[in-house]
Enzyme design. Structure first.
Site, PDB file in Angstrom:
ATOM      1  N   GLU A  75       0.848  -1.324   0.074  1.00 55.15           N
ATOM      2  CA  GLU A  75       0.019   0.085   0.049  1.00 55.15           C
ATOM      3  C   GLU A  75       0.867   1.295  -0.098  1.00 55.15           C
ATOM      4  OE1 GLU A  75      -3.588   0.967   2.878  1.00 55.15           O
ATOM      5  OE2 GLU A  75      -1.610   1.682   3.746  1.00 55.15           O
ATOM      6  N   CYS A 116       3.073   8.039   2.119  1.00 51.51           N
ATOM      7  CA  CYS A 116       3.410   6.901   2.860  1.00 51.51           C
ATOM      8  C   CYS A 116       3.728   5.870   1.966  1.00 51.51           C
ATOM      9  CB  CYS A 116       2.425   7.034   3.757  1.00 51.51           C
ATOM     10  SG  CYS A 116       2.469   5.594   4.944  1.00 51.51           S
ATOM     11  N   CYS A 170       5.297  -7.899   7.242  1.00 50.90           N
ATOM     12  CA  CYS A 170       6.453  -7.502   8.137  1.00 50.90           C
ATOM     13  C   CYS A 170       6.682  -8.874   9.291  1.00 50.90           C
ATOM     14  CB  CYS A 170       6.071  -6.379   9.059  1.00 50.90           C
ATOM     15  SG  CYS A 170       7.352  -5.648   9.954  1.00 50.90           S
ATOM     16  N   CYS A 200       4.168  -6.713  15.389  1.00 46.44           N
ATOM     17  CA  CYS A 200       3.727  -6.032  16.522  1.00 46.44           C
ATOM     18  C   CYS A 200       2.217  -6.035  16.684  1.00 46.44           C
ATOM     19  CB  CYS A 200       3.839  -4.415  16.250  1.00 46.44           C
ATOM     20  SG  CYS A 200       5.590  -3.801  15.943  1.00 46.44           S
ATOM     21  N   CYS A 223      -0.491  -4.101  15.061  1.00 49.42           N
ATOM     22  CA  CYS A 223      -0.536  -3.640  13.670  1.00 49.42           C
ATOM     23  C   CYS A 223      -0.950  -5.002  12.699  1.00 49.42           C
ATOM     24  CB  CYS A 223       1.155  -3.605  13.375  1.00 49.42           C
ATOM     25  SG  CYS A 223       1.329  -3.388  11.570  1.00 49.42           S
ATOM     26  N   GLY A 277       5.499  -2.854   6.325  1.00 51.79           N
ATOM     27  CA  GLY A 277       6.890  -3.314   6.548  1.00 51.79           C
ATOM     28  C   GLY A 277       8.042  -2.647   7.396  1.00 51.79           C
ATOM     29  N   GLU A 278       8.830  -3.230   7.876  1.00 45.95           N
ATOM     30  CA  GLU A 278      10.076  -2.537   8.779  1.00 45.95           C
ATOM     31  C   GLU A 278      11.140  -2.282   7.694  1.00 45.95           C
ATOM     32  OE1 GLU A 278      10.709  -1.292  11.532  1.00 45.95           O
ATOM     33  OE2 GLU A 278      12.680  -1.095  10.608  1.00 45.95           O
ATOM     34  N   SER A 287      10.776   5.308   9.544  1.00 48.20           N
ATOM     35  CA  SER A 287      10.023   4.875  10.460  1.00 48.20           C
ATOM     36  C   SER A 287      10.547   3.409  10.920  1.00 48.20           C
ATOM     37  CB  SER A 287       8.570   4.931  10.671  1.00 48.20           C
ATOM     38  OG  SER A 287       7.910   4.561  11.709  1.00 48.20           O
ATOM     39  N   SER A 314       9.325   3.970  16.683  1.00 53.70           N
ATOM     40  CA  SER A 314       7.926   3.312  17.225  1.00 53.70           C
ATOM     41  C   SER A 314       8.336   3.055  18.406  1.00 53.70           C
ATOM     42  CB  SER A 314       7.425   2.384  16.221  1.00 53.70           C
ATOM     43  OG  SER A 314       6.982   3.064  15.174  1.00 53.70           O
ATOM     44  N   LEU A 315       7.969   3.582  19.526  1.00 53.60           N
ATOM     45  CA  LEU A 315       8.319   3.228  20.893  1.00 53.60           C
ATOM     46  C   LEU A 315       7.229   2.698  21.562  1.00 53.60           C
ATOM     47  CD1 LEU A 315      10.387   3.707  22.919  1.00 53.60           C
ATOM     48  CD2 LEU A 315       9.680   5.454  23.727  1.00 53.60           C
ATOM     49  N   HIS A 316       6.168   2.943  21.924  1.00 53.76           N
ATOM     50  CA  HIS A 316       4.740   2.516  22.103  1.00 53.76           C
ATOM     51  C   HIS A 316       4.739   2.109  23.537  1.00 53.76           C
ATOM     52  CE1 HIS A 316       3.928   2.827  17.929  1.00 53.76           C
ATOM     53  NE2 HIS A 316       4.717   1.747  17.626  1.00 53.76           N
ATOM     54  N   ASN A 356      -5.628   2.541  15.283  1.00 55.63           N
ATOM     55  CA  ASN A 356      -6.558   2.239  14.137  1.00 55.63           C
ATOM     56  C   ASN A 356      -7.054   0.480  14.525  1.00 55.63           C
ATOM     57  OD1 ASN A 356      -6.879   4.701  13.026  1.00 55.63           O
ATOM     58  ND2 ASN A 356      -4.757   4.161  12.270  1.00 55.63           N
ATOM     59  N   CYS A 385      -2.965   4.326   9.553  1.00 58.36           N
ATOM     60  CA  CYS A 385      -1.827   3.414   9.730  1.00 58.36           C
ATOM     61  C   CYS A 385      -2.526   2.109  10.406  1.00 58.36           C
ATOM     62  CB  CYS A 385      -0.944   4.130  11.211  1.00 58.36           C
ATOM     63  SG  CYS A 385      -0.392   5.721  10.871  1.00 58.36           S
TER      64      CYS A 385
HETATM   65  N1  SAH Z   1       7.718  -0.748  10.651  1.00 56.60           N
HETATM   66  C1  SAH Z   1       7.866   0.694  10.975  1.00 56.60           C
HETATM   67  C2  SAH Z   1       7.213   1.434   9.750  1.00 56.60           C
HETATM   68  C3  SAH Z   1       5.690   1.058   9.334  1.00 56.60           C
HETATM   69  S1  SAH Z   1       4.680   0.981  10.759  1.00 56.60           S
HETATM   70  C4  SAH Z   1       7.389   0.911  12.297  1.00 56.60           C
HETATM   71  O1  SAH Z   1       6.908   0.162  12.894  1.00 56.60           O
HETATM   72  O2  SAH Z   1       7.780   1.953  12.739  1.00 56.60           O
HETATM   73  C5  SAH Z   1       4.446   2.723  10.579  1.00 56.60           C
HETATM   74  C6  SAH Z   1       3.796   3.480  11.996  1.00 56.60           C
HETATM   75  O3  SAH Z   1       2.205   2.965  12.111  1.00 56.60           O
HETATM   76  C7  SAH Z   1       4.474   2.774  13.133  1.00 56.60           C
HETATM   77  O4  SAH Z   1       4.531   4.011  14.057  1.00 56.60           O
HETATM   78  C8  SAH Z   1       3.388   1.891  13.770  1.00 56.60           C
HETATM   79  O5  SAH Z   1       3.619   1.488  15.160  1.00 56.60           O
HETATM   80  C9  SAH Z   1       2.173   2.603  13.391  1.00 56.60           C
HETATM   81  N2  SAH Z   1       0.759   1.544  13.477  1.00 56.60           N
HETATM   82  C10 SAH Z   1       0.903   0.278  13.110  1.00 56.60           C
HETATM   83  N3  SAH Z   1      -0.279  -0.222  13.322  1.00 56.60           N
HETATM   84  C11 SAH Z   1      -1.153   0.545  13.943  1.00 56.60           C
HETATM   85  C12 SAH Z   1      -2.538   0.739  14.266  1.00 56.60           C
HETATM   86  N4  SAH Z   1      -3.153  -0.336  14.050  1.00 56.60           N
HETATM   87  N5  SAH Z   1      -3.077   2.037  14.785  1.00 56.60           N
HETATM   88  C13 SAH Z   1      -1.959   3.022  14.629  1.00 56.60           C
HETATM   89  N6  SAH Z   1      -0.886   2.985  14.332  1.00 56.60           N
HETATM   90  C14 SAH Z   1      -0.438   1.798  13.782  1.00 56.60           C
HETATM   91 FE1  SF4 Z   2       6.040  -4.295  11.260  1.00 54.30          FE
HETATM   92 FE2  SF4 Z   2       5.870  -1.812  11.659  1.00 54.30          FE
HETATM   93 FE3  SF4 Z   2       3.764  -3.215  11.783  1.00 54.30          FE
HETATM   94 FE4  SF4 Z   2       5.671  -3.507  13.668  1.00 54.30          FE
HETATM   95  S1  SF4 Z   2       4.273  -1.731  13.322  1.00 54.30           S
HETATM   96  S2  SF4 Z   2       4.434  -5.157  12.595  1.00 54.30           S
HETATM   97  S3  SF4 Z   2       7.418  -3.132  12.640  1.00 54.30           S
HETATM   98  S4  SF4 Z   2       5.134  -2.623  10.107  1.00 54.30           S
END
Ligand code: SAH
Ligand code: SF4
Length: 386
Positions: free
Chosen positions: A91, A104, A111, A115, A118, A165-166, A197, A219-221, A301, A344
């Site tokens: 995407e 984006c 990936c 996470c 995600c 993806g990462e 990111s 992406s700390l979280h 989301n 996202c």
């Molecule tokens: N893999 C990389 C980049 C892609 S994800 C990373 O993790 O940073 C891009 C951003 O979207 C990241 O900050 C991720 O934590 C966030 N993200 C992923 N799934 C999400 C969701 N369901 N709701 C909100 N943010 C999300």
């Molecule tokens: Fe991969 Fe980023 Fe999604 Fe984590 S948030 S699974 S690193 S795409």
């Protein structure tokens, strides 16, 4: 074998031209035709000698990605799904704003990080995209948008590697594609307006600083390892303290004087005032990051398989206030393109499950979060936000 010219940076294209018995400078012309003018056929390239165009016809191609679907949101956000073969789709999302146009893009099909919050992570890893497939998303979007909007000037001013993806787990292709994005003979994007990111691949953060420093988002979280281990499994390999140290080292090379930390707000998981206080302590005390970090709170989301719930607006506000009051620059991400699942983490994995996109499009839109208190504005040298 036919070479896909979208795979090449300018230097590689020069080498390719030399192999064809051509002068190196032809590569610059070719590069401009492809990336600045959006040419996909060699016979369009009117200032190239016919003999060169004929050689190119037999040895090279400009391999675009097939567009599976395109959705335009009520707020102007456009989402494309691209076919990358073998049933995989990736995407890209265009987000127009008054002062910039952000694209984006994806770096991998699926990936491997996995996470919890995600949808790409839930889908699992399929494969790395090639540099050409990463650039093809920008190539397509830029030239589509110019035609669509009837303009000849650049439409996309910012690129964020925040799709599927990462990116730091597809390092070689990432750096190759970044070079094309930054090249003055291609997209000419500023380093400060290209953001990688990452979920925290520590050694690759260091390498990126050496090879191609661009803006960095991490992406700390979570404010501690126990929680982050659970949300971002890669944390078990590269825990928070190591990650923050890598961020600090990166600053020496970064085009901006801050690093953005993304924090996905999950109801009852990481969104309490105690978490916020712990976060303040972490960034302030551990590496003195308070001075160079900016937080971007992302309302989660939701997607069904996650079993997680978006934090309430009041929880997000309270969290932001704690960070903000302690002097940490904090923003809350606006939800864009929500009616087309362009936000996202709502990525192309859904399409693999043959989810009915049109049903999802009719879903209720999110309320855009507006802070009721002052959130410290971000200072930007060029007046541009991320
Ligand atoms: N893999 C990389 C980049 C892609 S994800 C990373 O993790 O940073 C891009 C951003 O979207 C990241 O900050 C991720 O934590 C966030 N993200 C992923 N799934 C999400 C969701 N369901 N709701 C909100 N943010 C999300
Ligand atoms: Fe991969 Fe980023 Fe999604 Fe984590 S948030 S699974 S690193 S795409």
């Amino acid at each position: 074998m036919t070479a896909n010219l979208l795979d090449f940076d300018l230097e590689e294209l020069a080498v390719f031209c030399e192999r064809l018995g051509e002068k190196r400078f032809r590569a610059t012309q070719l590069f401009r035709w492809i990336h600045q003018k959006g040419a996909s056929q060699f016979d369009e390239m009117s200032d190239l000698a016919k003999s060169l165009r004929e050689k190119l016809e037999t040895s090279a191609c400009i391999q675009a990605l097939g567009v599976v679907s395109q959705h335009i949101s009520a707020d102007g956000t456009i989402k494309w799904l691209f076919d990358v073969g073998n049933g995989d789709v990736v995407e890209a999302v265009f987000i127009p704003e008054t002062d910039r146009g952000t694209l984006c893009i994806s770096s991998q099909a699926g990936c491997a990080v996995g996470c919890r919050f995600c949808s790409t992570g839930h889908q699992g890893f399929s494969r790395n995209l090639t540099a050409g497939e990463i650039i093809a998303q920008l190539w397509f979007a830029e030239h589509f948008l110019r035609r669509h909007l009837g303009v000849s000037d650049r439409v996309i001013s910012n690129v964020v590697m925040m799709g599927m993806g990462e990116p730091l787990q597809n390092y070689a292709a990432l750096v190759q594609s970044l070079r094309v994005m930054l090249s003055d003979h291609a997209y000419g994007l500023s380093r400060r307006r290209v953001t990688v990111s990452t979920s925290g691949v520590v050694p690759m953060i260091d390498r990126l600083g050496q090879d191609c420093p661009v803006a960095l988002a991490v992406s700390l979280h979570a404010p501690n390892d126990a929680l982050r281990d659970n949300l971002v499994p890669l944390n078990r390999k590269y825990p928070i303290a190591e990650l923050l140290q890598a961020c600090k080292r990166y600053l020496a090379f970064a085009p901006r004087d801050f690093i953005t930390f993304e924090y996905c707000m999950l109801d009852g998981v990481n969104d309490s005032p105690q978490h916020a206080v712990e976060l303040v302590k972490l960034v302030r005390q551990d590496v003195g990051a308070g001075a160079w970090c900016k937080f971007n709170l992302i309302p989660f989301n939701p997607f069904p398989a996650s079993g997680l719930v978006r934090s309430s607006q009041s929880a997000v506000m309270a969290f932001a206030r704690i960070l903000s009051d302690s002097g940490i620059v904090t923003t809350i991400r606006k939800t864009r393109g929500d009616d087309i699942d362009a936000a996202c983490g709502q990525l192309a994995g859904d399409v693999k499950d043959r989810t009915d996109v049109h049903n999802r499009m009719s879903r209720q839109r999110n309320v855009i979060l507006k802070p009721t208190f002052k959130i410290v504005p971000i200072k930007h040298e060029d007046g541009v936000n991320e």
